[in-house]
Write a protein that holds these residues in place. Structure first.
Motif: not given
Length: 182
Positions: A97-99, A65-68, A90-92
Motif C-alpha cells: 500500500c505504501y506506493n 514535514l514527514s507526511n502531509y 514514513t510507511n504507516f
C-alpha cells in the motif's frame, strides 16, 4: 344521599379528565402532523460561495514535514467530493500500500456552513466515489470540521479544528448548483 353526590362528582371528574386527555391528544397529533411534514426529495442548495472545484496547490513547509496531504474539493450544491494526495516519508501501511510514499484517497458526502465553520460528513470511497469497504488506507467515515479563515471569489482558507493545519484552496472552476432528486 352523600354517596350519590360523591358518585356524581366522581363521574363529572372522570368526564373532565377524559376531555382533557382527548384535547391533549388532538393538540399533539396536530403539532406532529405539521412538524413531521415530509421534505422535498431533492438535494439541498448548499452555499453559493463554496460552489466549484478547489485545489490546494501547495502545503506550507511540506519539505520539512514527514507526511502531509494535499486536498482537492469539488463542491456542487450541498455535496462534496474530496481527493486526498498524501506524501509520506514514513510507511504507516503494509508495503503493497505504501506506493513509494505517495497515495490517493477519496471521500464523498455532504457539507454545511454554520457561521464561520464548515462541517463535512463524508464516507471514504474508491476512485469512482462508490463506498470503500476494504483495501489500503482509510475506510469508513470522514468527519471533519474547519474554521473558515478567509473566503473570497477565488480563495478559500480552511483551518482544521482537530489539528489546526491550514488548507489554502484556490478556485479552479466555478460550478453552478443544479439540484438533483435524491
Amino acid at each position: 344521599m352523600s354517596s350519590i353526590i360523591k358518585f356524581a362528582n366522581l363521574k363529572a371528574f372522570n368526564a373532565g379528565f377524559r376531555l382533557k386527555h382527548l384535547l391533549l391528544l388532538l393538540l399533539t397529533t396536530s403539532v406532529l402532523q405539521f412538524a413531521c411534514s415530509s421534505r422535498p426529495n431533492i438535494q439541498g442548495k448548499g452555499e453559493e460561495f463554496m460552489q466549484g472545484i478547489w485545489n490546494e496547490d501547495s502545503v506550507a513547509f511540506s519539505n520539512k514535514l514527514s507526511n502531509y496531504t494535499q486536498h482537492h474539493f469539488r463542491i456542487t450544491c450541498d455535496s462534496v467530493y474530496i481527493d486526498f494526495v498524501t506524501h509520506s516519508k514514513t510507511n504507516f501501511y503494509e508495503d503493497s500500500c505504501y506506493n513509494h510514499g505517495i497515495w490517493k484517497e477519496y471521500a464523498k458526502g455532504v457539507y454545511a456552513v454554520r457561521g464561520d465553520t464548515l462541517f463535512v460528513g463524508a464516507t471514504f470511497t474508491n476512485a469512482n466515489y462508490k463506498q470503500k469497504i476494504s483495501g489500503c488506507y482509510r475506510i469508513g467515515r470522514y468527519e471533519k470540521n474547519f474554521l473558515i479563515r478567509k473566503k473570497s471569489a477565488d480563495t478559500l482558507v480552511l483551518q482544521s479544528l482537530s489539528d489546526q493545519r491550514e488548507i489554502k484552496l484556490s478556485l479552479k472552476e466555478k460550478v453552478t448548483c443544479v439540484q438533483k432528486e435524491l
